[in-house]
Design an enzyme around this catalytic site. Structure first.
Site, mmCIF file in Angstrom:
data_model
loop_
_atom_site.group_PDB
_atom_site.id
_atom_site.type_symbol
_atom_site.label_atom_id
_atom_site.label_comp_id
_atom_site.label_asym_id
_atom_site.label_seq_id
_atom_site.Cartn_x
_atom_site.Cartn_y
_atom_site.Cartn_z
ATOM 1 N N GLU A 145 -12.590 -72.757 -86.348
ATOM 2 C CA GLU A 145 -11.971 -73.971 -86.909
ATOM 3 C C GLU A 145 -12.973 -75.101 -86.850
ATOM 4 O OE1 GLU A 145 -8.143 -75.404 -85.592
ATOM 5 O OE2 GLU A 145 -7.447 -73.368 -85.202
ATOM 6 N N GLU A 154 -6.410 -71.738 -79.155
ATOM 7 C CA GLU A 154 -6.664 -72.926 -78.326
ATOM 8 C C GLU A 154 -5.882 -72.871 -77.011
ATOM 9 O OE1 GLU A 154 -5.989 -76.406 -80.794
ATOM 10 O OE2 GLU A 154 -8.024 -76.313 -81.542
HETATM 11 C C1 BG6 Z 1 -6.302 -77.131 -84.093
HETATM 12 C C2 BG6 Z 1 -5.198 -76.122 -84.295
HETATM 13 O O1 BG6 Z 1 -6.013 -77.899 -82.976
HETATM 14 O O2 BG6 Z 1 -6.494 -78.130 -84.998
HETATM 15 C C3 BG6 Z 1 -4.630 -76.086 -85.704
HETATM 16 O O3 BG6 Z 1 -5.563 -74.837 -83.908
HETATM 17 C C4 BG6 Z 1 -4.554 -77.492 -86.239
HETATM 18 O O4 BG6 Z 1 -3.383 -75.437 -85.670
HETATM 19 C C5 BG6 Z 1 -5.968 -78.056 -86.309
HETATM 20 O O5 BG6 Z 1 -3.914 -77.602 -87.468
HETATM 21 C C6 BG6 Z 1 -6.062 -79.437 -86.900
HETATM 22 O O6 BG6 Z 1 -5.156 -80.291 -86.270
HETATM 23 P P1 BG6 Z 1 -4.128 -81.149 -87.107
HETATM 24 O O7 BG6 Z 1 -3.286 -81.812 -86.122
HETATM 25 O O8 BG6 Z 1 -4.944 -82.082 -87.922
HETATM 26 O O9 BG6 Z 1 -3.381 -80.184 -87.954
#
Ligand code: BG6
Length: 481
Positions: A379, A182
């Site tokens: 993701e 990201e």
């Molecule tokens: C993304 C990141 O922004 O979202 C991850 O690459 C992160 O590292 C994921 O865990 C979900 O966000 P969060 O804050 O719910 O863990």
């Protein structure tokens, strides 16, 4: 039964070292940025305070990343569970601070390298293709405190050395790589990907653009190294993508959405994919009173960017966002630390992130049209409060619904013409949240018995979604019921 996905589609799951490994001082690991991030909803407020000192204060705070889910000692069990679900690939990150504990050593830490040897071998034993993020929100702390983090050009050299070491060591077993997780998230919160906060220059946009430039150069150097070792290696960028809508047909809002798209979604990928800065760079910099000559760059660096663009686009997708610039009576949606106006057509997660599967189809179309490169959704997922029963079973039908709708959207985007390589839902096993440091924000197919203070048995239990995802993979996406 629906339609099957393309042959060789990479179904899997994704994690990041700092959010699950724990063992923060074992195997010679040095301290890294997440080791000084306190757990809890106030995490970002603490980090953004001007006196944040990048130190551990155990008397005041609890640090969940120190323990994670103790994957460091459970990785074989965890990978076996991924294999049971039929994962074709597993996206994980290498902790830079396990390989170079202070980031600036000449020689790597052999114990750290051995740990990832074992992890990769374990994946291969189970016929799981490893997908490696070289830097996922996990800078060695010393690079922040001693050198000022990514705004310093010194970091290019340290990253190059690190990339050289891991690419050389693992290239025979790892084909798919990503450089910075990201990378564009610094537009919203420069702490995680650039190690910059209000206390060390993160409030000044010039530093953020300088840090990006340095990261672009570092990323191109990694592509160069990787392709020289083996031209078949696939080295991607990784961006946070939040599909951006105008609130209405008012041209002023349409223009605001276009500009937000350029700045938040496309800027980094434009450079990393196309190999040059986009035409709107000057006007974007001018918005922050920055002149191009304020950024320290050389022709040699620009040539490197042009010569070594990335091979594919990895991206995260959790939500969409809405631009409205003429009114101030509308609620704002705070999801994923990204602002924007609440979209009245969408529902939100337990954490206020607006859920928008159609937005993923739009994202895939937008990225496909713009870049004509393979796309990898590395993701996506639903962070939710799970409530296990007395047998530790979580009936997470809400997560299944979320994933089903997003997978349908991917299938439709493939029909639209997008070249999609794979799908790795986030946090395939419960882990520590990046934004809040909570364990109770769970994404996994596998429940880990552990609370926000990392207390529990650390036993792993399959959720309802575990068997569902297994069936999805076995049918290559045809059976989503
Ligand atoms: C993304 C990141 O922004 O979202 C991850 O690459 C992160 O590292 C994921 O865990 C979900 O966000 P969060 O804050 O719910 O863990």
């Amino acid at each position: 039964m629906g339609k099957e996905f393309p042959k060789d589609f990479l179904w899997g799951g994704a994690t990041a070292a700092n959010q699950l490994e724990g063992a923060y001082q074992e195997g010679g690991k040095g301290l890294s940025l997440p080791d000084v991030l306190p757990g809890g909803k106030e995490r970002m407020d603490v980090v953004n305070s001007p006196d944040f000192d990048f130190k551990v204060h155990e008397d005041k705070y609890f640090y969940p990343n120190h323990i994670g889910i103790d994957h460091y000692h459970h990785f074989k069990e965890d990978i076996a569970l991924f294999a049971e679900m039929g994962f074709k690939c597993y996206r994980f990150s290498i902790a830079w601070s396990r390989i170079f504990p202070n980031g600036d050593e000449e020689q790597p830490n052999e114990a750290g390298l051995k740990f990832y040897d074992e992890m990769i071998d374990e994946c291969i034993k189970h016929h799981i293709e490893p997908v490696v993020t070289i830097s996922h929100y996990e800078l060695p702390l010393n690079l922040i405190t001693k050198y000022g983090s990514w705004k310093s050009k010194k970091l290019i050299e340290f990253f190059e050395r690190y990339a050289q070491v891991v690419l050389n060591r693992y290239h025979d077993r790892v084909k798919y790589w990503m450089t910075f997780n990201e990378i564009n998230s610094a537009a919203h919160f420069p702490i995680m990907s650039q190690g910059l906060t209000n206390a060390n220059g993160g409030a000044d946009k010039k530093n953020i653009y300088q840090a990006w430039h340095n990261q672009f150069v570092a990323s191109s150097k990694a592509v160069k190294i990787g392709h020289e070792i083996d031209p078949n290696l696939q080295i991607g960028c990784m961006i946070l993508y939040a599909t951006t809508y105008s609130y209405d047909s008012n041209p002023v809002n349409q223009m605001a959405a276009l500009k937000a798209n350029q700045e938040n979604n496309f800027f980094c990928a434009d450079v990393q994919v196309r190999g040059h800065y986009p035409a709107y760079t000057k006007s974007l910099l001018a918005k922050y009173n920055i002149k191009p000559e304020d950024i320290d760059y050389t022709q040699e660096e620009l040539d490197l960017l042009a010569k070594y663009p990335v091979d594919y686009i990895g991206f995260s997708y959790y939500m969409s966002t809405v631009e409205e610039v003429t009114r101030n009576d509308l609620n704002s949606s705070k999801g994923n630390l990204i602002g924007g106006v609440t979209n009245p057509f969408l529902k939100s997660s337990d954490w206020g992130w607006q859920i928008d599967p159609e937005g993923l189809r739009i994202a895939l179309n937008e990225l496909s049209d713009r870049y004509q490169k393979p796309l990898f959704i590395v993701e996506n997922g639903l962070g939710a409060f799970d409530k296990p029963d007395d047998n530790h079973y979580v009936a997470d039908d809400y997560r299944i619904d979320y994933l089903r709708e997003h997978i349908k959207a991917i299938s439709e985007a493939i029909d639209d013409g997008a070249d999609v390589m794979g799908y790795t839902p986030w946090g395939c096993i419960d882990l520590v949240s990046a934004s809040t440091g909570e364990m109770s924000k769970r994404y996994g197919f596998i429940y880990v018995d552990e609370d926000d203070h990392c207390e529990g048995t650390f036993k792993r239990y399959k959720k309802q979604s575990f068997d569902w995802y297994k069936k999805v993979i076995a049918s290559n996406g045809a059976d989503l019921d």
